[in-house]
Enzyme design. Structure first.
Site, PDB file in Angstrom:
ATOM      1  N   LYS A  42       0.885  -1.203  -0.043  1.00  0.00           N
ATOM      2  CA  LYS A  42       0.098  -0.008   0.028  1.00  0.00           C
ATOM      3  C   LYS A  42       0.706   1.285  -0.116  1.00  0.00           C
ATOM      4  CE  LYS A  42      -3.992   1.852   2.156  1.00  0.00           C
ATOM      5  NZ  LYS A  42      -5.077   1.554   3.373  1.00  0.00           N
ATOM      6  N   ASP A 132     -14.500   2.224   9.942  1.00  0.00           N
ATOM      7  CA  ASP A 132     -14.863   2.234   8.603  1.00  0.00           C
ATOM      8  C   ASP A 132     -15.168   1.150   7.984  1.00  0.00           C
ATOM      9  OD1 ASP A 132     -15.031   3.883   6.185  1.00  0.00           O
ATOM     10  OD2 ASP A 132     -13.209   3.833   5.666  1.00  0.00           O
TER      11      ASP A 132
END
Length: 363
Positions: A42, A132
Site C-alpha cells: 500500500k 470504517d
C-alpha cells in the site's frame, strides 16, 4: 510525490500489478525479488495521508487473526512511503455485491458476516475500533472465483487507517484513504456510519456493529436499508433470525448488541434454531423460537432469562444481549413495522392495531 510504476522496486519487492486505487492510496501486487513471496504493498498518493497511513500500520501490526489482513512491514518515512501486507487473492465484498444486484445467497452472507465479526472482536480485544466497516474494506479470498466456496476464514478485514483515533467526524472519515471503486469513496462511507460517529462522539466497538448491520442488509438484498424495512421485506426467503440480528445492530446505541461476540452469538443461535426447524419466513408474525418469560427479581424488577441482567417490563428484547423476552413481537399487520402493544394505531402507517394475548406478558 512521485508515484511508482510497474517493475519498480519498493524495499525488497518488485511491483507487478496495480490492484486498487483510491483518492489517497494505491495497492500493488508485488513479489519478493529473491523469495518469490507474493504480498500487497500500500502506497499513499497524498502526503497528507501519511499520518493515517502510519497509524494504520501500527494498529494492524498488533492484531494476529485469520480475519484481519496482516501488516508485515511499514516505512512511512521512505522516499516513497509504503506498507507491506498480506496479499488476498480474491475480490472485495464491494465488487461481489455489485456483480450480484439481487443479493448473495443466505449461506454465503452468514459465513461472510461471521468472518467479519470474528475479525472485529479480535480488533476490539486489542483496543481498536475499526470505524470504517464497509464492503470495500472486506476482502474475500477466492482464487478460483467461486463465491460459494468462500469460508469464514477467507474473509479479511482491511483498512484500519482510522483505528485508535479518539474522535472521528465526517470530515476525518473522508480522509481515510480507503481503496474503493469510483463513486463509492464518499457516499459509500457515509451510509455505513453509525449515528454517534456522524455526531463526532466518542466511539466503542458498538459503532462498528451498526456498520455491520448495513453491510448485512446490503449482502442479503443488494441495497442498503431505508426507513423501517427489514431484510425479509425485500426478500421473502430470508429467515427471521437474520431480521432480528439486523434489528439488534441497526438501532440506537443503548439497544445495540454489546459486542461483536454478542452479535456473533445471536447469528449462530439463530442459524442453529433455523437449521433444526422448518425455515420461518421473516414476514411471519410468529417468531423462530418461544423464549421463556423474563423472571422477576425482588418482586417487581424483571431480568433477562438469558443473561440475567435487569430489563424493563415493557421490553420485547433484552437491551444487553438482544434475547427475545416475549412470545410474539408485536408488528403492524399493514406495514410490518415493530410497534408497541400499548399503541392503538401504528405510528408509521396509521392503521388500527390489535394483538393476540401474549402469555409472557399476562395479557
Amino acid at each position: 510525490m512521485v508515484m511508482p510504476k510497474q517493475g519498480d522496486r519498493i524495499s525488497n519487492y518488485l511491483l507487478e500489478d496495480l490492484v486498487g486505487s483510491g483518492s489517497f492510496a494505491q495497492v500493488w501486487r508485488a513479489k519478493h525479488h529473491v523469495l518469490d513471496e507474493i504480498v500487497a504493498i500500500k502506497i499513499p498518493t497524498d502526503i497528507q495521508y501519511v499520518r493515517n497511513f502510519r497509524q494504520e500500520g501500527v494498529a494492524v501490526h498488533g492484531i494476529r487473526h485469520p480475519n484481519v489482513v496482516r501488516a508485515m512491514d511499514i516505512d512511512p518515512y521512505a522516499d516513497i512511503p509504503y506498507m507491506v501486507m498480506e496479499f488476498v487473492d480474491g475480490k472485495s465484498l464491494r465488487a461481489v455485491i455489485d456483480e450480484r444486484p439481487g443479493g448473495l445467497t443466505i449461506e454465503v452472507c452468514v459465513r461472510i458476516m461471521r468472518g467479519v465479526l470474528c475479525g472485529l472482536q479480535a480488533a476490539n480485544d486489542a483496543g481498536i475500533v475499526h470505524r470504517d466497516i464497509k464492503p470495500a474494506n472486506i476482502l474475500l479470498r477466492m482464487p478460483d472465483g467461486d463465491l460459494d466456496s468462500v469460508k469464514e476464514g477467507d474473509v479479511k478485514l482491511t483498512d484500519f487507517g482510522l483505528g485508535k483515533t479518539s474522535q472521528v467526524t465526517t470530515a476525518s472519515l473522508l480522509q481515510s484513504g480507503s481503496i474503493d471503486q469510483p463513486g463509492h469513496e464518499i457516499a459509500g462511507t457515509l451510509v455505513y456510519m453509525s449515528p454517534e460517529q456522524r455526531a463526532g462522539s466518542e466511539l466503542d466497538g458498538r459503532s462498528d456493529l451498526y456498520s455491520c448491520a448495513v453491510v448485512l442488509f446490503e449482502m442479503l438484498t443488494g441495497t442498503r436499508p431505508a426507513g423501517i424495512d427489514m431484510p425479509s421485506n425485500l426478500r421473502a426467503e430470508i429467515p427471521q433470525y437474520l431480521d432480528e440480528v439486523f434489528r439488534g445492530s441497526y438501532t440506537r446505541l443503548d439497544s445495540r448488541f454489546s459486542s461483536a461476540s454478542a452479535m456473533l452469538s445471536a447469528l449462530d443461535k439463530g442459524e442453529r434454531l433455523t437449521a433444526g426447524n422448518a425455515r420461518v419466513i421473516g414476514k411471519s408474525a410468529s417468531n423462530f423460537s418461544s423464549p421463556p418469560v423474563a423472571r422477576t427479581i425482588s418482586g417487581n424488577a424483571p431480568s433477562c432469562p438469558n443473561c440475567h441482567r435487569l430489563v424493563s417490563k415493557d421490553d420485547n428484547y433484552c437491551i444487553h444481549c438482544q434475547y427475545q423476552l416475549v412470545d410474539t413481537v408485536p408488528r403492524c399487520s399493514q406495514c410490518n413495522a415493530f410497534v408497541s402493544r400499548d399503541d392503538k394505531f401504528c405510528i408509521f402507517c396509521g392503521v388500527r392495531l390489535s394483538f393476540p394475548p401474549d402469555h409472557n406478558r399476562g395479557g
